[in-house]
Every structure is written in structure tokens, then in C-alpha cells.
Write an enzyme that holds these catalytic residues in place. Structure first.
Site, PDB file in Angstrom:
ATOM      1  CG  ASN A   1      -0.405  -0.136   2.532  1.00  0.00           C
ATOM      2  OD1 ASN A   1       0.655  -0.705   2.702  1.00  0.00           O
ATOM      3  ND2 ASN A   1      -1.091   0.395   3.518  1.00  0.00           N
TER       4      ASN A   1
ATOM      5  CD  GLU B   1      -1.647   4.825   4.453  1.00  0.00           C
ATOM      6  OE1 GLU B   1      -1.219   5.742   5.191  1.00  0.00           O
ATOM      7  OE2 GLU B   1      -2.313   3.854   4.872  1.00  0.00           O
TER       8      GLU B   1
ATOM      9  CB  CYS C   1      -5.312  -1.280  -1.786  1.00  0.00           C
ATOM     10  SG  CYS C   1      -6.589  -0.446  -0.818  1.00  0.00           S
TER      11      CYS C   1
ATOM     12  CD  GLU D   1      -5.505  -5.993  -1.122  1.00  0.00           C
ATOM     13  OE1 GLU D   1      -4.925  -4.887  -1.035  1.00  0.00           O
ATOM     14  OE2 GLU D   1      -6.362  -6.371  -0.319  1.00  0.00           O
TER      15      GLU D   1
ATOM     16  CB  CYS E   1     -10.918  -2.467   0.784  1.00  0.00           C
ATOM     17  SG  CYS E   1     -10.237  -1.882  -0.780  1.00  0.00           S
TER      18      CYS E   1
ATOM     19  CB  CYS F   1      -8.936  -4.587  -3.249  1.00  0.00           C
ATOM     20  SG  CYS F   1      -7.685  -3.336  -2.948  1.00  0.00           S
TER      21      CYS F   1
HETATM   22  N1  THU Z   1      -5.403  -1.359   2.408  1.00  0.00           N
HETATM   23  C1  THU Z   1      -4.857  -2.215   1.501  1.00  0.00           C
HETATM   24  O1  THU Z   1      -3.695  -2.068   1.092  1.00  0.00           O
HETATM   25  N2  THU Z   1      -5.618  -3.230   1.061  1.00  0.00           N
HETATM   26  C2  THU Z   1      -6.912  -3.468   1.433  1.00  0.00           C
HETATM   27  O2  THU Z   1      -7.562  -4.357   0.911  1.00  0.00           O
HETATM   28  C3  THU Z   1      -7.503  -2.653   2.484  1.00  0.00           C
HETATM   29  C4  THU Z   1      -6.741  -1.477   2.926  1.00  0.00           C
HETATM   30  C5  THU Z   1      -4.599  -0.238   2.877  1.00  0.00           C
HETATM   31  C6  THU Z   1      -5.097   1.106   2.419  1.00  0.00           C
HETATM   32  C7  THU Z   1      -4.512   2.014   3.467  1.00  0.00           C
HETATM   33  O3  THU Z   1      -3.184   2.350   3.074  1.00  0.00           O
HETATM   34  C8  THU Z   1      -4.446   1.147   4.709  1.00  0.00           C
HETATM   35  O4  THU Z   1      -4.602  -0.181   4.265  1.00  0.00           O
HETATM   36  C9  THU Z   1      -5.502   1.476   5.725  1.00  0.00           C
HETATM   37  O5  THU Z   1      -6.749   1.503   5.185  1.00  0.00           O
END
Ligand code: THU
Length: 159
Positions: A62, A64, A73, A75, A112, A115
Site C-alpha cells: 500500500n 498512501e 492498496c 492488492e 477492501c 480491491c
Molecule cells: N489497504 C490495503 O492495502 N488493502 C486493502 O484491501 C484494504 C486497505 C490499505 C489502504 C490504506 O493504506 C491502509 O490499508 C488502511 O486503510
């Protein structure tokens, strides 16, 4: 009115030793991707690894952003990385793990909603189910297809 029951199967492993060698290797690739995670806002590091039908594994983490919707994210980072490097290959499995403060979280991390929709597109493109391996230090959950994570999914269809 009819009632439609939707049933999914989740395989649960107590630890990586219960996985097939290939899924274990993919899970380890996802763990190896964790240090590249950039998560200064959530402190929630996520690593993912994609297995292709060429046997290549491609990872992502991930990333940000201060303007949060601009973040990516793990994935998606892994899928876009794989698709860019191996555009002809089909995705056959994805592993995902999360960590906080440098320590693997105990609960499996579930992709999420966004994703799941992205994964579904890759599953349709591949023409084969994509297994999703969701790792935690206490247990690992696996579904055999993205459809199990996203029943009644959106399709661009006018039929
Ligand atoms: N995140 C992911 O990388 N994958 C997911 O399926 C859910 C959330 C990350 C996004 C963000 O950087 C952190 O987790 C918190 O939400």
C-alpha cells in the site's frame, strides 16, 4: 418471493505450514513486500503478491497519500505491477498480509470492496478463478475465487 441463499467456502489454515508449497511461497512474497509499504497516515502496512500462470510472482504494497483517495492498496499495486510487467499472463492467485509496527497482524486481512472489484476484473480477464490467500499470524483464510468475496457483483451489461 423467492429466497436465494448464497454460500461461500473459506478454507482456514492455522499456519503457513498447512498451505501448499506454492501458496506458502506466495504468502512469503507478500510478507517480503511489507517493508516497501508507505503508510504514514494509517500505520497499517499491507503487502500483496500475485501468482501468474507463468509461475512468476509479482508483489505490491500500500502506498498512501496526504490526499487519501490518491493512495493505492497493496492488492491493486501488485495487480497493476503484474499486469504492466506481464501483460499476457493470467493471474491465478493473490496473497495479502498486514502488519503494524513491524509485526504481522494476527487476523487475516480481507481485501477492501474496491480491491474486490479490481480483483474480479482480473479474474474475468484471466478466464480462471483467482484464489485469494488472506494471511494473519494466527490463521490464514483462503477462498478459491474472487466471486466468493464479491457475490452479486457489478457488471457492465445491458442484457
Ligand atoms: N489497504 C490495503 O492495502 N488493502 C486493502 O484491501 C484494504 C486497505 C490499505 C489502504 C490504506 O493504506 C491502509 O490499508 C488502511 O486503510
Amino acid at each position: 418471493m423467492n429466497k436465494i441463499d448464497i454460500h461461500i467456502t473459506v478454507h482456514e489454515a492455522a499456519h503457513a505450514g498447512e498451505l501448499t508449497p506454492l501458496y506458502r511461497a506466495l504468502l512469503h512474497e507478500a510478507i517480503r513486500a511489507l517493508p516497501a509499504s508507505y503508510a504514514p497516515y494509517s500505520q497499517f502496512n499491507v503487502g500483496a503478491a500475485v501468482l501468474l500462470n507463468t509461475a512468476d510472482m509479482v508483489c505490491g504494497s500500500n502506498q498512501e497519500n496526504a490526499a487519501s483517495p490518491a493512495g493505492v492498496c497493496a492488492e491493486c499495486a501488485a495487480l497493476y505491477n503484474a499486469s504492466t510487467r506481464y501483460p499476457q499472463a493470467a493471474v491465478v492467485a493473490v496473497a495479502v498480509v498486514s502488519a503494524t509496527g513491524g509485526k504481522l497482524n494476527s487476523a487475516p486481512v480481507y481485501p477492501c470492496g474496491r480491491c474486490r472489484q479490481v480483483l474480479l476484473e482480473y479474474e474475468k480477464r484471466a478466464g480462471n478463478p483467482i484464489a485469494v490467500i488472506m494471511g494473519g499470524s494466527a490463521k490464514i483464510h483462503i477462498v478459491d475465487s474472487v466471486k466468493d468475496l464479491l457475490p452479486l457483483n457489478f457488471e457492465l451489461s445491458t442484457l
